[in-house]
Design an enzyme around this catalytic site. Structure first.
Site, PDB file in Angstrom:
ATOM      1  N   TYR A 195       0.869  -1.177   0.000  1.00 34.43           N
ATOM      2  CA  TYR A 195       0.000   0.000   0.000  1.00 34.43           C
ATOM      3  C   TYR A 195       0.909   1.230   0.000  1.00 34.43           C
ATOM      4  O   TYR A 195       1.874   1.293   0.771  1.00 34.43           O
ATOM      5  CB  TYR A 195      -0.886   0.011   1.263  1.00 34.43           C
ATOM      6  N   GLU A 252      -3.480   7.566  -4.030  1.00 42.39           N
ATOM      7  CA  GLU A 252      -3.274   6.255  -3.404  1.00 42.39           C
ATOM      8  C   GLU A 252      -3.067   5.158  -4.446  1.00 42.39           C
ATOM      9  O   GLU A 252      -3.778   5.129  -5.446  1.00 42.39           O
ATOM     10  CB  GLU A 252      -4.510   5.933  -2.546  1.00 42.39           C
TER      11      GLU A 252
END
Ligand code: GDP
Ligand code: MN
Length: 379
Positions: A97, A183
């Site tokens: 992530y 993101e």
């Protein structure tokens, strides 16, 4: 403004962040020469598509038209599918992530990173907070080399240069586009290096004026795929839809909040919160009336104005312009005071719209006319 995955990936690709090869289609009839295996990804703004059935792998066995038909007709968590992104299937060795966002409490941009990618970061934060690193950095210089080295160690990914390349490009997007979130989840390790398998980008609506062409491009794209997710925002207007029947327009946020409370106290329910952003003009007033009165639940309209920098003659002109173009078949209560109040009231009275000096009186009028109860106001 939230971007779709395919829009975010276009940005990634423009900035040189590796993404899988793929094509976006906006209708089920659009397929062109696909070699299997591919991953089919429903384009929706909500997260967690994978779990909600929005991601399918096609290995050439089933009829792809049937799968696409299903995907276009299904809703994901109540959201219509805007398109399907068809991508080469990537062989995943590991999922990370990685995002850049900001911490409002310290007014600092942050890199958020985790070796537990693929799942929603909120879940990791709850179950395994130690698996997330948050690295604040200087917005002017961007992340420093020692921070990138730390990140590459934290992830257990040796190729520091590759991490640096991706983070510096993410930082450029964050900075250049005035994003509040950029993101990549998951950022996957493949045998050819890192690839951004998903994208989530949120642009700051308050910076629209600095990024006109970007906003226009994305809004047009979102509209042409039949979506209207982009909430109304004209210049400085903030609009939030609520469940009640009293349309509310205020020239500033503070008065708007106060009016919401008073409406509630008087036994009514507001149909929306709509504030013009302080210093404003006739055009913005007119636009806000169009937005608020588009809602069929609105039974009466309350306009709350305090003229400081804001001129009441301008506000009145905007209201009259709306009335002339669209008519006003619902009751309207206006509290008007401050700069050029006399002229403003005069303009209102000429078109037979009553004005109030006391906020409470205007609120009572709007609540009564909307059919709600009205309680006597006591201190
Ligand atoms: P989200 O559920 O909306 O966040 O959608 P993502 O694009 O992040 O995909 C969810 C998961 O599907 C990923 O974490 C992967 O595990 C899997 N996935 C997506 N694309 C591919 C792919 O090309 N190859 C493989 N093997 N898995 C994929
Ligand atoms: Mn994802």
């Amino acid at each position: 403004m939230k971007l779709y995955e395919f829009q975010g990936k276009q940005l990634f690709s423009e900035y040189g962040i590796p993404i899988p090869k793929g094509n976006i289609i906006f209708s089920r009839n659009e397929i062109v020469n696909i070699n299997n295996p591919v991953v089919l990804k429903s384009q929706v703004l909500t997260g967690g598509r994978g779990k909600a059935g929005g991601i399918k792998v096609w290995d050439g066995k089933e009829n792809i038209n049937n799968i696409l038909n299903d995907m276009f007709s299904e809703e994901i968590k109540g959201e219509k599918v805007a398109g399907v992104l068809i991508e080469e299937k990537v062989e995943i060795l590991n999922e990370f992530y990685l995002s850049i966002t900001y911490d409002g409490s310290t007014a600092t941009p942050l890199i958020v990173v985790s070796a537990s990618g693929g799942v929603e970061i909120e879940v990791v934060a709850e179950k395994n907070p130690k698996k997330i690193a948050k690295i604040p950095f200087n917005i002017l210089t961007g992340p420093k080399d020692y921070q990138i080295k730390y990140i590459s160690e934290f992830l257990g990914y040796d190729n520091y240069k590759e991490i640096k390349n991706i983070i510096s490009k993410l930082y450029c997007i964050y900075n250049n586009c005035d994003a509040t979130l950029v993101e990549i989840n998951p950022l996957v390790v493949t045998k050819n290096g890192l690839v951004a398998l998903d994208s989530k980008i949120v642009l700051d609506d308050n910076a629209e004026y600095r990024n006109r062409s970007l906003f226009t491009k994305y809004k047009n794209q979102q509209q042409s795929c039949g979506q209207n997710n982009y909430k109304v925002r004209k210049d400085t207007i903030t609009y939030v839809s609520l469940d009640g029947t009293i349309g509310l327009i205020s020239d500033g946020a503070g008065t708007g909040m106060l009016a919401l409370d008073l409406i509630k106290d008087a036994g009514g329910e507001a149909a929306n919160f709509c504030e013009l952003g302080g210093i404003t003009n006739a055009e913005v007033m007119y636009d806000s009336m169009k937005i608020v009165l588009e809602n069929p639940n609105v039974k009466s309209l309350l306009i709350v104005l305090i003229g400081g920098f804001n001129r009441m003659d301008e506000m009145a002109k905007g209201i009259v312009k709306y009335k002339e173009e669209y008519g006003l078949d619902i009751p309207i209560a206006i509290r008007m005071c401050g700069t050029l109040e006399e002229i403003g009231k005069d303009i209102m009275h000429k078109v037979n719209i009553a004005t109030f000096d006391k906020l409470q009186d205007a609120v009572n009028e709007a609540v009564t006319k909307a059919g709600g109860e009205q309680f006597a106001y006591t201190n």
